[in-house]
Design a protein around this motif. Structure first.
Motif, PDB file in Angstrom:
ATOM      1  N   ARG A  14      -1.470  -1.462  11.407  1.00  0.00           N
ATOM      2  CA  ARG A  14      -0.846   0.084  11.135  1.00  0.00           C
ATOM      3  C   ARG A  14      -0.690   1.003  12.402  1.00  0.00           C
ATOM      4  NH1 ARG A  14      -3.538   0.565   6.159  1.00  0.00           N
ATOM      5  NH2 ARG A  14      -1.986   0.250   4.521  1.00  0.00           N
TER       6      ARG A  14
ATOM      7  N   ALA B 237      -9.698   2.375   6.710  1.00  0.00           N
ATOM      8  CA  ALA B 237     -10.954   2.472   5.642  1.00  0.00           C
ATOM      9  C   ALA B 237     -12.241   2.398   6.061  1.00  0.00           C
ATOM     10  CB  ALA B 237     -10.704   0.868   4.884  1.00  0.00           C
TER      11      ALA B 237
ATOM     12  N   VAL C 147      -1.856   5.819   5.911  1.00  0.00           N
ATOM     13  CA  VAL C 147      -3.076   5.492   5.164  1.00  0.00           C
ATOM     14  C   VAL C 147      -4.174   5.681   6.185  1.00  0.00           C
ATOM     15  CG1 VAL C 147      -4.534   3.833   3.859  1.00  0.00           C
ATOM     16  CG2 VAL C 147      -2.107   4.253   3.197  1.00  0.00           C
TER      17      VAL C 147
ATOM     18  N   ALA D  54      -5.637  -4.679   9.032  1.00  0.00           N
ATOM     19  CA  ALA D  54      -4.665  -3.733   8.231  1.00  0.00           C
ATOM     20  C   ALA D  54      -4.659  -2.784   9.089  1.00  0.00           C
ATOM     21  CB  ALA D  54      -5.141  -3.477   7.074  1.00  0.00           C
ATOM     22  N   ASP D  55      -5.813  -2.014   9.910  1.00  0.00           N
ATOM     23  CA  ASP D  55      -5.978  -0.801  10.761  1.00  0.00           C
ATOM     24  C   ASP D  55      -5.270  -0.933  11.941  1.00  0.00           C
ATOM     25  OD1 ASP D  55      -7.559   0.149   8.686  1.00  0.00           O
ATOM     26  OD2 ASP D  55      -9.257   0.100   9.802  1.00  0.00           O
TER      27      ASP D  55
ATOM     28  N   TRP E 134       3.579  -0.414   4.120  1.00  0.00           N
ATOM     29  CA  TRP E 134       3.299  -1.361   4.979  1.00  0.00           C
ATOM     30  C   TRP E 134       2.599  -2.716   4.436  1.00  0.00           C
ATOM     31  CZ3 TRP E 134       6.360  -1.900   8.773  1.00  0.00           C
ATOM     32  CH2 TRP E 134       6.764  -0.922   9.507  1.00  0.00           C
TER      33      TRP E 134
ATOM     34  N   SER F 191       0.887  -1.090   0.074  1.00  0.00           N
ATOM     35  CA  SER F 191      -0.067   0.089   0.039  1.00  0.00           C
ATOM     36  C   SER F 191       1.062   1.089   0.032  1.00  0.00           C
ATOM     37  CB  SER F 191      -1.005   0.000   1.061  1.00  0.00           C
ATOM     38  OG  SER F 191      -0.057  -0.198   2.218  1.00  0.00           O
TER      39      SER F 191
ATOM     40  N   HIS G 262       0.484 -14.711   2.201  1.00  0.00           N
ATOM     41  CA  HIS G 262      -0.581 -14.478   1.301  1.00  0.00           C
ATOM     42  C   HIS G 262      -1.382 -15.755   1.367  1.00  0.00           C
ATOM     43  CE1 HIS G 262       0.137 -10.438   0.148  1.00  0.00           C
ATOM     44  NE2 HIS G 262       1.415 -10.718  -0.008  1.00  0.00           N
TER      45      HIS G 262
ATOM     46  N   GLU H 107      -2.237  -4.660   3.962  1.00  0.00           N
ATOM     47  CA  GLU H 107      -3.681  -4.542   3.262  1.00  0.00           C
ATOM     48  C   GLU H 107      -4.245  -5.986   3.119  1.00  0.00           C
ATOM     49  OE1 GLU H 107      -5.615  -1.957   3.107  1.00  0.00           O
ATOM     50  OE2 GLU H 107      -3.657  -1.074   3.056  1.00  0.00           O
ATOM     51  N   SER H 108      -5.621  -5.986   3.325  1.00  0.00           N
ATOM     52  CA  SER H 108      -6.370  -7.340   3.353  1.00  0.00           C
ATOM     53  C   SER H 108      -5.678  -8.500   3.956  1.00  0.00           C
ATOM     54  CB  SER H 108      -6.462  -7.689   2.007  1.00  0.00           C
ATOM     55  OG  SER H 108      -6.376  -6.345   1.071  1.00  0.00           O
TER      56      SER H 108
END
Ligand SMILES: C=C(O[C@H]1C=CC=C(C(=O)O)[C@@H]1O)C(=O)O
Length: 386
Positions: A156, A98, A95, A152-153, A6, A2, A28, A9-10
């Protein structure tokens, strides 16, 4: 990757993320991963790498959680697809989350803070009797949310506030394994490196002796300076360093141990810290092998170890499981990093978390300050969640 660099993401439940101060790694998908739920052993680790090779994983990296009580089962995972990258420059663009953050529906301390205070008072009585000098006592908090967390949040947020730490999401398996969904994941940001191995070089960074930080810069600085000369905290720290050095001498031919500790800061606490470097006698001792030889250090158990361990089992009214154990990764050649599983929670993948925090107690500890210190440790994690 992203925009902020970092690799979070997802990230979904069961996938792996581990960031040290310099390297980030993430898996992944969970399909085809080689997993084990068994007590930690060198043979078991070797078998896992053999299974990974047989499954066609070209450069296998093992991630794991070793419990506080190493007679219990550890959880290991070698993912099929792993991405590695240097950590991005901190302080860069961040970022924004979301969606909306989950709200807390219920919180249940385990045990109540007053009972934790009584546990500390019992430890103080034990110090007078004289068979034990330090016990690290912990407590937990069960939290129910109104919605699942967004990995992700949360990661971060932890990464932003713990630049020098070890931020992780690592699956905890249960009997049977091999399913795509783990029983839970341990999620957190630990400030404490137990062992990093790079070839025959090893690095160990015990922390013990802490004080919460405050917003006012002058008072914050005064607390830092006070910690550096606090007799009680230096004693608490000293038990950890002397025991670690005693064990390291068996495994290392060169050891570089500073004269005294320095003070390091997380976003919420000042800690006494000693950075030790050594050279291994045998290249056969892996990072995890050395970490297990040192575990449980007096930073998360106490001193002497056996007595403190027995008192913890007796005094704490819950099972630590993976809390205060080891979290980290290792390559087939034995290089890797194992941190202590601190400032973390066990997350069930849906709406339930168990947060944990402990504090070292010695003769002269104050039950009320230990309650505050453990509250602060859990609070900093909560800030990342809801
Ligand atoms: C047991 C914990 O911290 C340990 C690590 C650093 C400082 C500690 C202390 O000052 O009490 C603890 O020994 C925890 O954060 O739950």
């Amino acid at each position: 990757m992203s925009a902020d660099g970092w690799m979070v993401e997802s990230l979904s439940h069961g996938e792996i993320f581990f960031a040290s101060p310099t390297l980030q790694q993430r898996s992944h998908g969970t399909k085809g991963a080689v997993c084990a739920y068994e007590p930690v052993s060198a043979d078991g680790v070797r078998r896992l790498f053999d299974r990974a090779r047989a499954a066609g994983i070209a450069r296998p990296v093992l991630f794991g959680l070793v419990p506080f009580d190493t007679t219990r089962h550890a959880s290991f995972t070698i993912p099929v697809q792993l991405q590695l990258a240097p950590v991005p420059q901190r302080g860069g663009a961040v970022v924004a989350p979301a969606g909306r953050r989950p709200a807390v529906v219920a919180r249940q301390p385990v045990p109540a803070p007053e009972i934790y205070g009584d546990m500390v008072r019992k430890a103080l009585d034990l110090y007078e009797e004289g068979d034990v000098r330090k016990i690290v006592l912990s407590r937990a908090m069960d939290v129910e949310l109104d919605a699942p967390i967004a990995y992700a949040d949360v990661l971060r947020d932890l990464l932003r506030r713990n630049a020098q730490g070890y931020t992780f999401a690592v699956p905890a398996w249960s009997d049977g394994v091999a399913g795509a969904q783990p029983a839970a994941s341990m999620v957190g940001a630990s400030p404490e490196l137990l062992v990093r191995r790079e070839g025959d070089r090893v690095f160990i960074n015990p922390l013990a002796g802490s004080i919460p930080r405050v917003a006012d810069p002058e008072e914050d600085q005064a607390r830092r300076e006070g910690l550096a000369v606090s007799e009680k905290d230096l004693r608490e720290h000293g038990y950890v360093v002397s025991d670690i050095v005693r064990i390291l001498r068996e495994h290392c031919e060169e050891l570089d141990v500073p004269q005294g500790p320095s003070v390091i800061g997380t976003d919420a606490l000042w800690h006494l810290s000693t950075f030790i470097a050594g050279r291994l006698k045998s290249p056969d001792l892996s990072a995890l092998g050395l970490a297990c030889a040192l575990h449980p250090t007096p930073a998360i158990c106490g001193f002497p170890t056996a007595q403190a361990f027995a008192h913890i089992q007796d005094l704490e009214p819950f099972d630590r499981e993976y809390f205060a154990g080891l979290v980290g990764w290792q390559r087939e050649d034995g290089d890797g990093e194992w941190a202590l599983t601190l400032r973390c929670a066990r997350y069930d993948g849906d709406r339930r978390l168990r947060l944990y925090a402990g504090a070292g107690t010695v003769a002269g500890s104050d039950p009320e300050s230990e309650i505050r210190e453990t509250a602060m440790k859990m609070e900093t994690f909560m800030r990342a969640i809801a």
